[in-house]
Enzyme design. Sequence first.
Site, mmCIF file in Angstrom:
data_model
loop_
_atom_site.group_PDB
_atom_site.id
_atom_site.type_symbol
_atom_site.label_atom_id
_atom_site.label_comp_id
_atom_site.label_asym_id
_atom_site.label_seq_id
_atom_site.Cartn_x
_atom_site.Cartn_y
_atom_site.Cartn_z
ATOM 1 N N CYS A 139 9.852 14.676 32.481
ATOM 2 C CA CYS A 139 9.899 14.878 31.094
ATOM 3 C C CYS A 139 10.965 14.245 30.435
ATOM 4 O O CYS A 139 10.663 13.600 29.298
ATOM 5 C CB CYS A 139 10.654 16.403 30.676
ATOM 6 S SG CYS A 139 10.952 17.044 29.389
ATOM 7 N N CYS A 140 12.163 13.768 30.815
ATOM 8 C CA CYS A 140 13.130 12.846 30.457
ATOM 9 C C CYS A 140 12.341 11.255 30.182
ATOM 10 O O CYS A 140 12.584 10.669 29.271
ATOM 11 C CB CYS A 140 14.075 12.595 31.455
ATOM 12 S SG CYS A 140 15.315 13.804 31.436
ATOM 13 N N CYS A 221 19.217 17.589 25.185
ATOM 14 C CA CYS A 221 18.329 18.379 24.699
ATOM 15 C C CYS A 221 18.493 19.751 24.957
ATOM 16 O O CYS A 221 19.339 20.262 25.910
ATOM 17 C CB CYS A 221 16.882 18.094 25.534
ATOM 18 S SG CYS A 221 16.073 16.574 25.218
ATOM 19 N N CYS A 224 18.204 21.886 28.202
ATOM 20 C CA CYS A 224 18.922 21.045 29.494
ATOM 21 C C CYS A 224 20.523 21.081 29.178
ATOM 22 O O CYS A 224 21.246 20.298 29.549
ATOM 23 C CB CYS A 224 18.448 19.771 29.554
ATOM 24 S SG CYS A 224 16.591 19.841 29.796
ATOM 25 N N CYS A 249 19.563 11.207 33.251
ATOM 26 C CA CYS A 249 17.961 11.424 32.693
ATOM 27 C C CYS A 249 17.365 9.845 33.058
ATOM 28 O O CYS A 249 15.990 9.979 32.910
ATOM 29 C CB CYS A 249 18.069 11.688 31.214
ATOM 30 S SG CYS A 249 18.827 10.241 30.182
#
Length: 259
Positions: A139-140, A221, A224, A249
Site C-alpha cells: 500500500c505504501c 495516512c 496508519c 514506509c
Amino acid sequence: MSGDSSTVSALPGAEPAAGSAIALYARKGPDFKAKLAATVERLSAAAAAHPGRIVQATSLGAEDMVITDLIARHRLPIAIGTLDTGALHAETVDLIDRITTHYGLPVEVFRPQAEAVVTFVREHGERAMYESLALRKACCGLRKLEPLGRMLKDRSAWITGLRREQSEARGEVPFEDRDDAGRLKLNALADWRWGEVWAYIAEHGVPFNPLHDQFMPSIGCAPCTRAIAVGEPFRAGRWWWEDEQAKECGLHVSQAAGH
C-alpha cells in the site's frame, strides 16, 4: 490536548493556547541560533549546487513546515513537492493550500495512480494494511513510493525533515546522504530537537497541522496514524500494530543497504 490551530497559525508574540503543541514543546537550546544559521547555510549551498533540480519533499509535518518557512523566508530557489496519498487526514491536505496562501509559493502535488489504488483496494480491501506487513508495504509502495519517483524524476537533490531524535532507526541520520539513484538527500534538520522545531514555529508564525495539538507528533495516512500516550516514542503512533523495526514506509530506506 485542548489547543486547536485548524484556522489560526501560531502568531509571533501571541500567547499559545494551554495544552497546544507550542505550549507543551517549544524550547530553544543554548546553541539554537548557531544551529539555525548552519541549517540556512546547508539549504543555500544545496540550492546553489543543484540549480533548478532540487525539491523539498515535504510530508507537511512540523519539521517540514519549518523547512518550507526557511525556503520562503530566505527566497531560496527550491521547489516544494508533496504526496497526496488519497488517505491523508483532511487537516493534512488543507495545509497544501495554506502554504500557497501564507507564502505565495506553489506546491507540486503528486498522487498515486488511480487505477493502481482501485485495483489494490478491490483485491485486498480497505483495511489491507492491517492484514500483513507485506500488504501494508505494498500500500505504501503504490501510494507513496511510486509518486515520489515521479517527484524526483529529473532532479539531482531532495530535502527531507528527518531528525535523529525521531526514532532509534534514525538516530544516526546524516545531514547529507545519497539515495539509491545517487541523488543528494539533504536532511536539513538532522540535529534539531523537537522543542527547537516548535520554538521556531512559534517565533515565526509557521502554519502547522492542528493534529499536532492532539498528541500526533508524527502524522502519516489516516488509517496508519494515532495519537501517542505520555512516554511513548515519537513515532509510536505510526503503524502501531507492527514491530518497531518495521516502522518505515520505504521513502527513507536504502534498498542497496537492505534495510
